[in-house]
Design a protein around this motif. Structure first.
Motif, PDB file in Angstrom:
ATOM      1  N   ASP A 161       1.102  -0.889  -0.008  1.00 49.64           N
ATOM      2  CA  ASP A 161       0.131   0.265   0.209  1.00 49.64           C
ATOM      3  C   ASP A 161       0.723   1.121  -0.213  1.00 49.64           C
ATOM      4  OD1 ASP A 161      -1.970  -1.710   0.048  1.00 49.64           O
ATOM      5  OD2 ASP A 161      -2.758  -1.347   2.027  1.00 49.64           O
ATOM      6  N   LEU A 162       2.232   1.193   0.148  1.00 51.73           N
ATOM      7  CA  LEU A 162       2.973   2.350   0.652  1.00 51.73           C
ATOM      8  C   LEU A 162       3.564   2.279  -0.875  1.00 51.73           C
ATOM      9  CD1 LEU A 162       5.441   2.409   4.240  1.00 51.73           C
ATOM     10  CD2 LEU A 162       3.846   4.369   2.953  1.00 51.73           C
ATOM     11  N   LEU A 163       3.621   1.514  -1.566  1.00 51.59           N
ATOM     12  CA  LEU A 163       4.169   1.539  -2.917  1.00 51.59           C
ATOM     13  C   LEU A 163       3.152   2.713  -3.134  1.00 51.59           C
ATOM     14  CD1 LEU A 163       6.193  -1.756  -2.731  1.00 51.59           C
ATOM     15  CD2 LEU A 163       7.872   0.750  -2.816  1.00 51.59           C
ATOM     16  N   ALA A 164       1.989   2.329  -3.182  1.00 49.40           N
ATOM     17  CA  ALA A 164       0.800   1.368  -4.225  1.00 49.40           C
ATOM     18  C   ALA A 164       0.502   3.806  -3.717  1.00 49.40           C
ATOM     19  CB  ALA A 164       0.059   1.435  -4.877  1.00 49.40           C
ATOM     20  N   GLY A 165       1.193   4.093  -2.750  1.00 52.00           N
ATOM     21  CA  GLY A 165       0.510   5.446  -2.420  1.00 52.00           C
ATOM     22  C   GLY A 165      -1.394   4.915  -1.823  1.00 52.00           C
ATOM     23  N   GLU A 166      -1.503   4.258  -1.603  1.00 51.10           N
ATOM     24  CA  GLU A 166      -2.424   4.189  -1.077  1.00 51.10           C
ATOM     25  C   GLU A 166      -2.369   3.525   0.509  1.00 51.10           C
ATOM     26  OE1 GLU A 166      -4.738   0.668  -3.469  1.00 51.10           O
ATOM     27  OE2 GLU A 166      -4.397   2.518  -5.268  1.00 51.10           O
ATOM     28  N   LEU A 167      -1.679   4.542   1.249  1.00 51.07           N
ATOM     29  CA  LEU A 167      -1.547   3.526   2.533  1.00 51.07           C
ATOM     30  C   LEU A 167      -2.745   3.617   4.083  1.00 51.07           C
ATOM     31  CD1 LEU A 167       0.819   2.452   4.875  1.00 51.07           C
ATOM     32  CD2 LEU A 167       0.673   5.050   5.485  1.00 51.07           C
ATOM     33  N   GLN A 168      -3.821   2.195   4.107  1.00 46.40           N
ATOM     34  CA  GLN A 168      -4.291   2.735   5.003  1.00 46.40           C
ATOM     35  C   GLN A 168      -4.528   3.329   6.512  1.00 46.40           C
ATOM     36  OE1 GLN A 168      -6.957  -1.205   5.601  1.00 46.40           O
ATOM     37  NE2 GLN A 168      -5.666  -1.738   3.207  1.00 46.40           N
ATOM     38  N   GLU A 169      -5.329   3.313   7.430  1.00 37.72           N
ATOM     39  CA  GLU A 169      -4.941   4.087   8.805  1.00 37.72           C
ATOM     40  C   GLU A 169      -4.801   3.415   9.701  1.00 37.72           C
ATOM     41  OE1 GLU A 169      -8.147   7.076   9.738  1.00 37.72           O
ATOM     42  OE2 GLU A 169      -7.398   8.155   8.194  1.00 37.72           O
ATOM     43  N   LYS A 170      -5.690   2.398   9.325  1.00 39.78           N
ATOM     44  CA  LYS A 170      -5.061   1.297  10.063  1.00 39.78           C
ATOM     45  C   LYS A 170      -5.170  -0.231   9.912  1.00 39.78           C
ATOM     46  CE  LYS A 170      -7.513  -0.744  14.535  1.00 39.78           C
ATOM     47  NZ  LYS A 170      -8.554  -0.707  15.414  1.00 39.78           N
ATOM     48  N   TYR A 171      -4.731  -0.793  10.006  1.00 34.53           N
ATOM     49  CA  TYR A 171      -3.987  -2.614   9.506  1.00 34.53           C
ATOM     50  C   TYR A 171      -4.314  -3.673  10.796  1.00 34.53           C
ATOM     51  CZ  TYR A 171      -2.146  -0.360   5.453  1.00 34.53           C
ATOM     52  OH  TYR A 171      -2.038  -0.047   4.143  1.00 34.53           O
ATOM     53  N   ILE A 172      -4.610  -4.127  10.752  1.00 30.40           N
ATOM     54  CA  ILE A 172      -4.962  -5.844  12.320  1.00 30.40           C
ATOM     55  C   ILE A 172      -4.511  -6.701  12.034  1.00 30.40           C
ATOM     56  CG2 ILE A 172      -6.366  -7.142  13.417  1.00 30.40           C
ATOM     57  CD1 ILE A 172      -8.751  -5.021  12.471  1.00 30.40           C
ATOM     58  N   GLY A 173      -3.374  -6.923  12.764  1.00 31.27           N
ATOM     59  CA  GLY A 173      -2.570  -7.848  12.328  1.00 31.27           C
ATOM     60  C   GLY A 173      -2.669  -8.977  13.188  1.00 31.27           C
ATOM     61  N   SER A 174      -2.342 -10.578  13.198  1.00 36.82           N
ATOM     62  CA  SER A 174      -2.756 -11.913  13.196  1.00 36.82           C
ATOM     63  C   SER A 174      -1.625 -12.564  14.221  1.00 36.82           C
ATOM     64  CB  SER A 174      -3.614 -12.863  13.043  1.00 36.82           C
ATOM     65  OG  SER A 174      -2.835 -13.090  11.484  1.00 36.82           O
ATOM     66  N   PRO A 175      -1.849 -13.300  15.267  1.00 36.22           N
ATOM     67  CA  PRO A 175      -0.940 -13.843  16.226  1.00 36.22           C
ATOM     68  C   PRO A 175      -0.043 -14.381  14.663  1.00 36.22           C
ATOM     69  CG  PRO A 175      -2.363 -13.952  17.192  1.00 36.22           C
ATOM     70  CD  PRO A 175      -3.632 -13.398  16.145  1.00 36.22           C
ATOM     71  N   THR A 176       1.367 -14.224  14.250  1.00 39.07           N
ATOM     72  CA  THR A 176       2.498 -14.985  13.520  1.00 39.07           C
ATOM     73  C   THR A 176       2.336 -16.949  13.655  1.00 39.07           C
ATOM     74  OG1 THR A 176       3.180 -13.778  12.909  1.00 39.07           O
ATOM     75  CG2 THR A 176       4.408 -15.501  12.004  1.00 39.07           C
ATOM     76  N   PRO A 177       1.469 -17.679  12.876  1.00 38.21           N
ATOM     77  CA  PRO A 177       1.730 -18.944  14.056  1.00 38.21           C
ATOM     78  C   PRO A 177       3.141 -19.977  13.327  1.00 38.21           C
ATOM     79  CG  PRO A 177       1.121 -18.705  10.808  1.00 38.21           C
ATOM     80  CD  PRO A 177       0.674 -17.827  11.728  1.00 38.21           C
ATOM     81  N   PRO A 178       3.482 -21.080  13.536  1.00 36.61           N
ATOM     82  CA  PRO A 178       5.034 -20.997  13.864  1.00 36.61           C
ATOM     83  C   PRO A 178       5.483 -21.652  12.489  1.00 36.61           C
ATOM     84  CG  PRO A 178       3.763 -22.194  15.742  1.00 36.61           C
ATOM     85  CD  PRO A 178       2.394 -21.706  15.101  1.00 36.61           C
ATOM     86  N   SER A 179       4.436 -21.924  11.652  1.00 34.52           N
ATOM     87  CA  SER A 179       5.088 -22.597   9.957  1.00 34.52           C
ATOM     88  C   SER A 179       5.376 -21.502   9.559  1.00 34.52           C
ATOM     89  CB  SER A 179       3.474 -22.796   9.419  1.00 34.52           C
ATOM     90  OG  SER A 179       2.339 -22.269   9.337  1.00 34.52           O
ATOM     91  N   ARG A 180       4.986 -20.201   9.429  1.00 35.69           N
ATOM     92  CA  ARG A 180       5.029 -18.690   9.374  1.00 35.69           C
ATOM     93  C   ARG A 180       6.193 -18.429   9.989  1.00 35.69           C
ATOM     94  NH1 ARG A 180       0.792 -15.533   6.856  1.00 35.69           N
ATOM     95  NH2 ARG A 180       2.260 -14.848   5.804  1.00 35.69           N
ATOM     96  N   MET A 181       6.885 -18.235  10.446  1.00 36.00           N
ATOM     97  CA  MET A 181       7.807 -17.700  11.232  1.00 36.00           C
ATOM     98  C   MET A 181       9.651 -18.546  11.102  1.00 36.00           C
ATOM     99  SD  MET A 181       7.392 -18.601  15.678  1.00 36.00           S
ATOM    100  CE  MET A 181       6.157 -18.345  16.682  1.00 36.00           C
ATOM    101  N   ALA A 182      10.371 -17.185  10.172  1.00 34.33           N
ATOM    102  CA  ALA A 182      11.263 -17.343   8.985  1.00 34.33           C
ATOM    103  C   ALA A 182      12.752 -17.164  10.207  1.00 34.33           C
ATOM    104  CB  ALA A 182      11.262 -16.792   8.433  1.00 34.33           C
ATOM    105  N   ALA A 183      13.301 -17.553  10.094  1.00 38.82           N
ATOM    106  CA  ALA A 183      14.740 -17.179  10.591  1.00 38.82           C
ATOM    107  C   ALA A 183      15.231 -15.656  10.642  1.00 38.82           C
ATOM    108  CB  ALA A 183      15.634 -17.957  10.534  1.00 38.82           C
TER     109      ALA A 183
END
Length: 449
Positions: free
Chosen positions: A120-142
């Protein structure tokens, strides 16, 4: 586009014993790792860097203690046309407040949603709020620690293997709002350990987890990995874990050099009042001696200003702690964090200052003289603010005195556990804490007159 990650420490480093032991802000490296290559990134870390804002977009990690300082920086940046993004635990619990000082906020864990923010930053369309979620272990990278360059952290090999906590202490924010307890896959953790060993040969690992050893099966695998890697490490433990003699012996055989222990209070009714039930009826003094015999340094975290504290009780606590051979003491005054059950309860009764983190220093306290770990923004039935701050400084000064027998003890434990470097780090922090406490005591006493 240049995106700068910013870690503002404010005045924490003026006194807090843990702030002397500087360490890399690993969560910012995690976000850097999922930032698209089309965006140039950089880091400002006030622990080691002079704060100079050069870039297009600034992403701040915000804690309650540094919120006002961060907001001040953000307001200036936005006035000059720069973009500001906030994330972190304070933003998660105070999103409306944070939105008034930023172009965008990210609540919760930002790791999985950060690529969308960047797109969104690159597209110039940054939103006011983003809701993150708990990262599952399968997506935890080094984590790629090269992000921190050649910055001189006192404990550079900092990492975490778990996220969240399975306890619900009433003063704690992270355990309630930052997702369930999760464990990083051991093969990913091994990659990080290998990288840290290469980047910082000879350094001990510092696990910054809230509750590293909560899951029995995972901790068995973790300790086995550390033994296989022949790694030395320090971590935080709960009192019940610390008093488990078999666990301490297993940790020592796996390379553990030191533990910080969440003691908070030596009085069970105080621990129960903040839902710290894992501390009740535990043989802490015996456990310290056992850990020392195993070559493990012990740093208890002590919290003053709990509901049942009185002048007499704290005198007894000080006398009791003086006779326990701990390596360094971390003394704090109870912090009433926003959104916790303790904050809501005390706010309804008028015992805590609403939005205290935004207020200028009060003339009725010594907050303007002291670091945030000893600032006070609530009413205690047995102390006024200055009295409790004076006692906290006495605790820090007396418990961390650099007496010959104290220094010798820390060095003996270090030699026993093959952790002389850690012993030196502890003695440095202990000396700094005691020296500054003595200096500040006079200022507080003058203010009390």
């Amino acid at each position: 586009m240049k995106l700068v990650f910013v870690n503002i420490m404010q005045e924490l480093q003026r006194f807090d014993s843990t702030a002397y032991i500087t360490q890399p802000p690993v969560p910012l490296a995690i976000l850097n790792g999922v930032t698209p290559k089309a965006i140039e990134t950089a880091l400002i870390d006030e622990q080691t860097d002079r704060v100079r804002f050069e870039g297009d977009v600034f992403a701040f990690s915000v804690s309650t203690q540094n919120a006002r300082a961060v907001y001040d920086h953000a307001d200036v940046l936005r006035a000059t046309g720069k973009k500001v993004i906030f994330g972190g635990i304070h933003i998660t619990v105070c999103p409306d407040e944070a939105s008034r000082h930023s172009d965008a906020i990210v609540t919760g864990e930002a790791e999985t949603i950060w690529p969308e923010v960047c797109d969104d930053l690159l597209a110039g369309e940054l939103q006011e709020k983003y809701i993150g979620s708990p990262t599952p272990p399968s997506r935890m990278a080094a984590v790629d620690y090269r992000f921190f360059g050649n910055r001189s952290y006192l404990t550079p090999a900092s990492l975490f293997a778990t996220r969240g906590c399975n306890h619900r202490c009433s003063f704690c924010v992270s355990s309630r709002y930052m997702g369930p307890y999760r464990m990083k896959p051991l093969d990913v953790l091994e990659q990080e350990i290998d990288q840290l060993t290469e980047l910082y040969p000879g350094e001990f690992l510092q696990f910054t987890d809230d509750n590293l050893l909560a899951n029995r099966e995972y901790r068995a695998g973790l300790l086995s990995l550390l033994r296989r890697k022949n790694q030395r490490f320090v971590t935080m433990v709960t009192v019940d874990q610390f008093c488990d003699r078999d666990l301490i012996e297993e940790m020592a055989s796996s390379g553990c050099l030191g533990v910080a222990v969440g003691v908070e209070s030596v009085d069970d009714d105080n621990c129960a009042s903040i839902s710290k039930y894992q501390n009740l009826q535990q043989p802490f003094s015996d456990a310290v001696h056992h850990a020392n015999n195993c070559g493990i340094q012990v740093a208890p975290l002590i919290m003053l200003g709990l509901p049942h504290d009185t002048q007499e009780r704290l005198i007894h606590t000080l006398h009791y702690l003086k006779h326990i051979p701990c390596s360094i003491y971390d003394i704090r005054i109870l912090r009433i964090y926003p959104s916790t059950s303790l904050y809501l309860q005390m706010l309804s009764s008028g015992e805590v200052t609403e939005d205290w983190w935004l207020k200028k220093d009060s003339t009725s306290t010594c907050n303007h003289l002291l670091p945030s770990c000893l600032s006070m923004h609530f009413k205690h039935r047995n102390f006024n603010s200055m009295q409790l701050q004076h006692i906290a400084l006495q605790f820090t000064s007396e418990l961390n005195r650099m007496k010959h027998e104290n220094v010798s003890h820390v060095l003996r434990v270090g030699y026993r556990g093959n952790g002389v470097k850690l012993a030196g780090t502890i003695l440095y922090a202990r000396k700094q804490a005691a020296m500054q406490a003595r200096m500040l005591l006079k200022k507080v006493e003058d203010a009390m007159e």
